[in-house]
Design a protein around this motif. Sequence first.
Motif, PDB file in Angstrom:
ATOM      1  N   THR A  13     -16.489   1.208   0.876  1.00 25.40           N
ATOM      2  CA  THR A  13     -16.174  -0.070   1.136  1.00 25.40           C
ATOM      3  C   THR A  13     -14.688  -0.225   1.402  1.00 25.40           C
ATOM      4  O   THR A  13     -14.145  -1.336   1.074  1.00 25.40           O
ATOM      5  CB  THR A  13     -16.647  -0.951  -0.062  1.00 25.40           C
ATOM      6  N   SER A  14     -13.975   0.808   1.855  1.00 20.55           N
ATOM      7  CA  SER A  14     -12.803   0.798   2.252  1.00 20.55           C
ATOM      8  C   SER A  14     -11.662   0.195   1.407  1.00 20.55           C
ATOM      9  O   SER A  14     -11.123  -0.786   1.523  1.00 20.55           O
ATOM     10  CB  SER A  14     -12.646   0.064   3.836  1.00 20.55           C
ATOM     11  N   PHE A  15     -11.380   0.985   0.250  1.00 22.84           N
ATOM     12  CA  PHE A  15     -10.301   0.690  -0.551  1.00 22.84           C
ATOM     13  C   PHE A  15      -8.977   0.718   0.202  1.00 22.84           C
ATOM     14  O   PHE A  15      -8.244  -0.140   0.410  1.00 22.84           O
ATOM     15  CB  PHE A  15     -10.087   1.595  -1.931  1.00 22.84           C
ATOM     16  N   ALA A  16      -8.663   2.009   0.904  1.00 15.14           N
ATOM     17  CA  ALA A  16      -7.751   2.497   1.836  1.00 15.14           C
ATOM     18  C   ALA A  16      -6.205   2.145   1.181  1.00 15.14           C
ATOM     19  O   ALA A  16      -5.346   2.040   2.104  1.00 15.14           O
ATOM     20  CB  ALA A  16      -8.100   1.642   3.061  1.00 15.14           C
ATOM     21  N   ASN A  17      -6.105   2.104  -0.315  1.00 19.01           N
ATOM     22  CA  ASN A  17      -4.874   1.699  -0.586  1.00 19.01           C
ATOM     23  C   ASN A  17      -4.845   2.091  -2.135  1.00 19.01           C
ATOM     24  O   ASN A  17      -5.740   1.478  -3.021  1.00 19.01           O
ATOM     25  CB  ASN A  17      -4.763   0.180  -0.860  1.00 19.01           C
ATOM     26  N   PRO A  18      -3.997   2.995  -2.328  1.00 19.11           N
ATOM     27  CA  PRO A  18      -3.818   3.945  -3.969  1.00 19.11           C
ATOM     28  C   PRO A  18      -3.360   2.607  -4.985  1.00 19.11           C
ATOM     29  O   PRO A  18      -3.833   2.626  -5.924  1.00 19.11           O
ATOM     30  CB  PRO A  18      -2.826   4.830  -3.629  1.00 19.11           C
ATOM     31  N   ALA A  19      -2.710   1.636  -4.442  1.00 19.86           N
ATOM     32  CA  ALA A  19      -2.137   0.587  -5.590  1.00 19.86           C
ATOM     33  C   ALA A  19      -3.388  -0.378  -5.809  1.00 19.86           C
ATOM     34  O   ALA A  19      -3.563  -0.744  -7.101  1.00 19.86           O
ATOM     35  CB  ALA A  19      -1.187  -0.086  -5.007  1.00 19.86           C
ATOM     36  N   ASN A  68       0.979  -1.221  -0.084  1.00 23.22           N
ATOM     37  CA  ASN A  68       0.113   0.050   0.037  1.00 23.22           C
ATOM     38  C   ASN A  68       0.965   1.311   0.102  1.00 23.22           C
ATOM     39  O   ASN A  68       1.524   1.479   0.917  1.00 23.22           O
ATOM     40  CB  ASN A  68      -0.805  -0.011   1.339  1.00 23.22           C
ATOM     41  N   PRO A  69       0.947   2.118  -1.096  1.00 23.60           N
ATOM     42  CA  PRO A  69       1.704   3.272  -1.133  1.00 23.60           C
ATOM     43  C   PRO A  69       1.290   4.137   0.198  1.00 23.60           C
ATOM     44  O   PRO A  69       2.268   5.028   0.479  1.00 23.60           O
ATOM     45  CB  PRO A  69       1.212   4.068  -2.349  1.00 23.60           C
ATOM     46  N   ALA A  70       0.311   4.334   0.517  1.00 27.97           N
ATOM     47  CA  ALA A  70      -0.099   5.113   1.768  1.00 27.97           C
ATOM     48  C   ALA A  70       0.647   4.698   2.965  1.00 27.97           C
ATOM     49  O   ALA A  70       1.189   5.472   3.668  1.00 27.97           O
ATOM     50  CB  ALA A  70      -1.623   5.103   1.880  1.00 27.97           C
ATOM     51  N   VAL A  71       0.592   3.378   3.139  1.00 25.20           N
ATOM     52  CA  VAL A  71       1.505   2.709   4.488  1.00 25.20           C
ATOM     53  C   VAL A  71       2.888   2.977   4.249  1.00 25.20           C
ATOM     54  O   VAL A  71       3.416   3.497   5.105  1.00 25.20           O
ATOM     55  CB  VAL A  71       1.069   1.449   4.483  1.00 25.20           C
ATOM     56  N   PHE A  89      -9.964   9.467  -4.582  1.00 29.30           N
ATOM     57  CA  PHE A  89      -9.879   8.389  -3.798  1.00 29.30           C
ATOM     58  C   PHE A  89      -8.570   8.404  -3.197  1.00 29.30           C
ATOM     59  O   PHE A  89      -8.275   8.336  -2.154  1.00 29.30           O
ATOM     60  CB  PHE A  89     -10.548   6.828  -4.603  1.00 29.30           C
ATOM     61  N   ILE A  90      -7.686   8.593  -4.251  1.00 28.80           N
ATOM     62  CA  ILE A  90      -6.219   8.415  -3.898  1.00 28.80           C
ATOM     63  C   ILE A  90      -5.732   9.752  -2.992  1.00 28.80           C
ATOM     64  O   ILE A  90      -5.060   9.440  -1.708  1.00 28.80           O
ATOM     65  CB  ILE A  90      -5.323   8.481  -5.256  1.00 28.80           C
ATOM     66  N   LEU A  91      -6.280  10.645  -3.404  1.00 34.16           N
ATOM     67  CA  LEU A  91      -5.812  11.999  -2.461  1.00 34.16           C
ATOM     68  C   LEU A  91      -6.494  11.788  -0.939  1.00 34.16           C
ATOM     69  O   LEU A  91      -6.077  12.033  -0.009  1.00 34.16           O
ATOM     70  CB  LEU A  91      -6.241  13.193  -3.071  1.00 34.16           C
ATOM     71  N   ALA A  92      -7.787  11.167  -0.968  1.00 29.87           N
ATOM     72  CA  ALA A  92      -8.409  11.207   0.440  1.00 29.87           C
ATOM     73  C   ALA A  92      -7.782   9.842   1.019  1.00 29.87           C
ATOM     74  O   ALA A  92      -7.346  10.013   2.214  1.00 29.87           O
ATOM     75  CB  ALA A  92      -9.813  10.577   0.457  1.00 29.87           C
TER      76      ALA A  92
END
Length: 233
Positions: free
Chosen positions: A170-176, A69-72, A198-201
């Motif tokens: 539904t919790s994507f929570a992941n840009p990739a 996950n790029p956000a992580v 979505f990605i910015l959020a």
Amino acid sequence: METFDLPRRLAAEALGTGILVATVVGSGIMAETLTKDVALSLLCNTLPTGAILVVLITVLGPISGAHFNPAVTLVFTGRRELPVNEAALYAIAQIAGGIAGTIAAHLMFGLPLLDPSTKVRTGGAQWFAEAVAAFGLVATILGGIRFQRAAVPWLVGLYITAAYWFTASTSFANPAVAIARSLTNTFAGIRPADLPGFILAELCGAIAGMLLMNWLLGQTKARGPIPVAETRS
């Protein structure tokens, strides 16, 4: 703890993200094949996703940290636990692995290799839901690492299982994963035009989660709550 070189870590990130996306997309396709009940389809999509996260983090975590996950990855870079140049390569590996996961799911079900989604997922409520999802994911990871490191695979799997249902997105929570899901016109899809919001959020939610947990878990000089036994003496 054994240290793995960068190529092996990148391979683990690509593999883990790929299997995660294949699970999300594949279970969504299977659900749509077996039932027309949307709630049941979502449940059929949720349970395999939570389960595979436990497996992937347990098996690949010791190699790469199991970000997937790029956000992580951004969070661990912000905490100075991963160099910026390695973080960029992690993100590339995650995105490439995610796309490969979509292709693998399509191959298993006899669909076109890539089929851009037409499923609309946009608007303030959806974006806020994604920020909340990413915020909670980061809080779960950092809190788990601090207090119950061995339980992190279960904590993340259970969090995502719950977040599938309590978030409007539904919790994507992941840009990739979001990018990979834009390439499947099935139950799990998202319209490519909706990706930026979505990605910015997700990135904003992840950063907010990091900032709060850095403060919450920071060392202080305060003694803390007095144990109940001491109040009786």
